[in-house]
Motif scaffolding. Structure first.
Motif, PDB file in Angstrom:
ATOM      1  N   ARG A  50     127.344 -93.661  21.085  1.00 47.05           N
ATOM      2  CA  ARG A  50     126.345 -92.603  21.231  1.00 47.05           C
ATOM      3  C   ARG A  50     125.894 -92.061  19.883  1.00 47.05           C
ATOM      4  O   ARG A  50     124.758 -91.642  19.723  1.00 47.05           O
ATOM      5  N   PRO A  53     124.235 -95.973  17.814  1.00 46.90           N
ATOM      6  CA  PRO A  53     124.062 -97.027  18.819  1.00 46.90           C
ATOM      7  C   PRO A  53     123.782 -98.410  18.245  1.00 46.90           C
ATOM      8  O   PRO A  53     124.420 -99.393  18.646  1.00 46.90           O
ATOM      9  N   ARG A 154     122.721 -92.998  32.430  1.00 45.23           N
ATOM     10  CA  ARG A 154     124.014 -93.407  31.873  1.00 45.23           C
ATOM     11  C   ARG A 154     125.113 -93.373  32.928  1.00 45.23           C
ATOM     12  O   ARG A 154     125.868 -94.340  33.096  1.00 45.23           O
ATOM     13  N   GLU A 194     126.066 -97.718  26.846  1.00 46.04           N
ATOM     14  CA  GLU A 194     126.132 -96.416  26.159  1.00 46.04           C
ATOM     15  C   GLU A 194     125.129 -96.346  25.014  1.00 46.04           C
ATOM     16  O   GLU A 194     124.426 -95.350  24.846  1.00 46.04           O
ATOM     17  N   CYS A 197     121.486 -96.018  26.251  1.00 47.66           N
ATOM     18  CA  CYS A 197     121.189 -94.674  26.744  1.00 47.66           C
ATOM     19  C   CYS A 197     121.138 -93.646  25.622  1.00 47.66           C
ATOM     20  O   CYS A 197     120.534 -92.583  25.774  1.00 47.66           O
ATOM     21  N   ALA A 198     121.772 -93.955  24.497  1.00 48.88           N
ATOM     22  CA  ALA A 198     121.816 -93.011  23.375  1.00 48.88           C
ATOM     23  C   ALA A 198     120.608 -93.115  22.458  1.00 48.88           C
ATOM     24  O   ALA A 198     120.384 -92.235  21.631  1.00 48.88           O
TER      25      ALA A 198
END
Length: 206
Positions: A50, A53, A154, A194, A197-198
């Motif tokens: 996060r 990334p 997420r 992850e 989505c970050a």
């Protein structure tokens, strides 16, 4: 306008867009390359994907994770759907949901590999199995990443990964080699989700 990217190199900021910001115009250097196992040494500790990334996903590929991860996921989903044990995928709607998610996840892994090969000179890469041309040829990686972010939250994505993991772990048809590497590959796939989505969209200019 010049700014410093996550590797400390200077780059020109991109024009405003709704796509997630992926630094396709930087070139990684030898100091950016990971040569340590991706699992168990802190590279993928909670929050790493996060916070950084692109750097975190590149660290996976530096160590040798490649398009074979798509084959791993395909085997997992086959096991989950055909398992002799009771699981969520006995329901037709759940199987359909998993098939849709899997199609986007396969494209996502391929897109990240495409990003990696663009920004990492070949001389610095390990031997890699790259996706079949038909998997990535017609897809801009930024579009694939943006599509995944738009379609899946997420929490929803990680829940699907955990549900598949549970189904594979419980199944008696899971091969020993698959069972032995289950958590390591899960960690790699979860890292990719992850990191996706970050990613932050490129900011609109005033």
């Amino acid at each position: 306008m010049l700014q410093t990217n996550l590797y400390g190199m200077k780059k020109i900021t991109s024009k405003a867009t709704n796509a997630p910001h992926v630094p396709l115009h930087i070139i990684r250097r030898i100091k950016d390359i990971n040569r340590y196992p991706f699992s168990g040494n802190g590279i993928l500790h909670i929050g790493q994907a996060r916070r950084k990334p692109v750097a975190t996903v590149c660290a996976l590929f530096d160590y040798g994770i490649d398009a074979s991860l798509i084959d791993v996921w395909n085997e997992w989903t086959d096991i989950a759907i055909t398992s002799d044990q009771e699981n969520e995928y006995r329901e037709g709607s759940s199987r359909a949901r998993l098939n849709r998610f899997s199609a986007h996840l396969r494209q996502l892994i391929a897109a990240w590999l495409r990003v990696y090969t663009r920004i990492t000179p070949e001389v610095l890469r390990p031997p890699l199995e790259l996706p079949q041309r038909s998997t990535t040829e017609s897809h801009n990686p930024e579009v694939v990443l943006a599509t995944f972010r738009r379609l899946y939250h997420r929490e929803e994505s990680l829940k699907e990964l955990w549900t598949v993991l549970d189904a594979v772990a419980a199944s008696s048809i899971t091969r020993p080699v698959v069972r032995m590497n289950l958590l390591s590959y899960f960690e790699a796939i979860a890292c990719i989700v992850e990191a996706t989505c970050a990613l932050r969209p490129i900011k609109q200019r005033a």
